[in-house]
Design an enzyme around this catalytic site. Sequence first.
Site, short mmCIF file in Angstrom:
data_model
loop_
_atom_site.label_atom_id
_atom_site.label_comp_id
_atom_site.label_asym_id
_atom_site.label_seq_id
_atom_site.Cartn_x
_atom_site.Cartn_y
_atom_site.Cartn_z
N HIS A 174 -3.34 6.96 2.45
CA HIS A 174 -3.74 5.68 1.88
C HIS A 174 -5.15 5.35 2.35
O HIS A 174 -5.48 5.50 3.53
CB HIS A 174 -2.76 4.59 2.32
CG HIS A 174 -3.25 3.20 2.09
ND1 HIS A 174 -3.73 2.78 0.88
CD2 HIS A 174 -3.37 2.12 2.93
CE1 HIS A 174 -4.12 1.52 0.96
NE2 HIS A 174 -3.90 1.10 2.20
N CYS A 209 0.81 -1.23 0.00
CA CYS A 209 0.00 0.00 0.00
C CYS A 209 0.84 1.27 0.00
O CYS A 209 0.33 2.35 -0.34
CB CYS A 209 -0.95 0.00 1.20
SG CYS A 209 -2.05 -1.43 1.25
N ASN A 244 -10.05 -0.62 -0.25
CA ASN A 244 -8.59 -0.55 -0.20
C ASN A 244 -8.04 -1.04 -1.53
O ASN A 244 -8.12 -2.23 -1.84
CB ASN A 244 -8.08 -1.41 0.97
CG ASN A 244 -6.57 -1.33 1.13
OD1 ASN A 244 -5.85 -0.91 0.24
ND2 ASN A 244 -6.08 -1.77 2.28
#
Length: 328
Positions: free
Chosen positions: A255, A113, A285
């Site tokens: 993020h 990520c 996500n």
Amino acid sequence: MYRSRVAGTGSYLPPGVLTNADLEKMVETNDQWIVERTGIKRRHMASSDQACSDLSLIAAENALKDAGLTAQDLDAIIVCTVSGDQVMPSTACVLQHKLGARNIMAFDLSAACSGFVYGLSVADQFIRTGVYKHVLVVGAEVLHRFVNYQDRETCILFGDGAGAWILSRTSTEDKNVIMSSHLHADGGLGDLFVLPAGGSKIPFSAEVLENKGQYVRMKGREIFKNAVRTMSHCCQEALDANEMTADQVDWLIPHQANNRIIEAIAEYYEFPKEKVVVSVHETGNTSAASIPLAFQMAKDDGRVKRGQVILLTAFGAGLTSGSLLMRY
């Protein structure tokens, strides 16, 4: 020494959508439970014939158009992903061919990520030192193919998408540049978020498939605590390095993992909610794609404008983390 500016940006979300109502039919969960714990309402899903390079291609073409450049102008391609087309060749090489770019450097970067922030930092170094003029950085994921839809802890989280930026050389007098980037990794915590099989340690086998080793596994509570602590540290590091305070930042773009994590970071710095870009409700996500996707949504709706100070921060498997401060 030169400086790097963001010359163009682009993104792509596949049209397929998996809603919380869809998940209710697949696993023991419900919309209220998912929204309260994550903020996620839906995720975009690549079609069966779309690979990571296909999503990357559309995002890259949009970024090139925005920058007023062609693929022939590129000096390097960096694809940040943990869900590439295959182990080899790299997805960046596949993308290079699909774009029709020259015989230039192309490689994949794996930092989960945090990948896009890592990729921007690498590209910035190549430009600052005069090696390259135009670098394409892509964050792209097709994560749903690595998710066990019988595991309600993980299947509610992940979606697919791609975002791309063109970093270009500019003079040291230009104010709209990348100011600094700050990257970290703590391998001692690597077991908190893993995709066990498919590498040289545990190659694919019938046993792997039986044990579902081909799917992501995570320890949610530990991830949450470390994400808040680490991203807050990275943000402070960026502010300190540039002798700035949080109130001088126009937008915080973290993020997009979990709305509670985003809220905790904003609360730590007393960032007003209206100065934090949130897209997790729409995308879930998307790992390395999440920051450029969130940026693009805010740019398209008019919130993000040229000349604004923007702070990016990320946290991912590894455990990796990082921040990047820039004037767009």
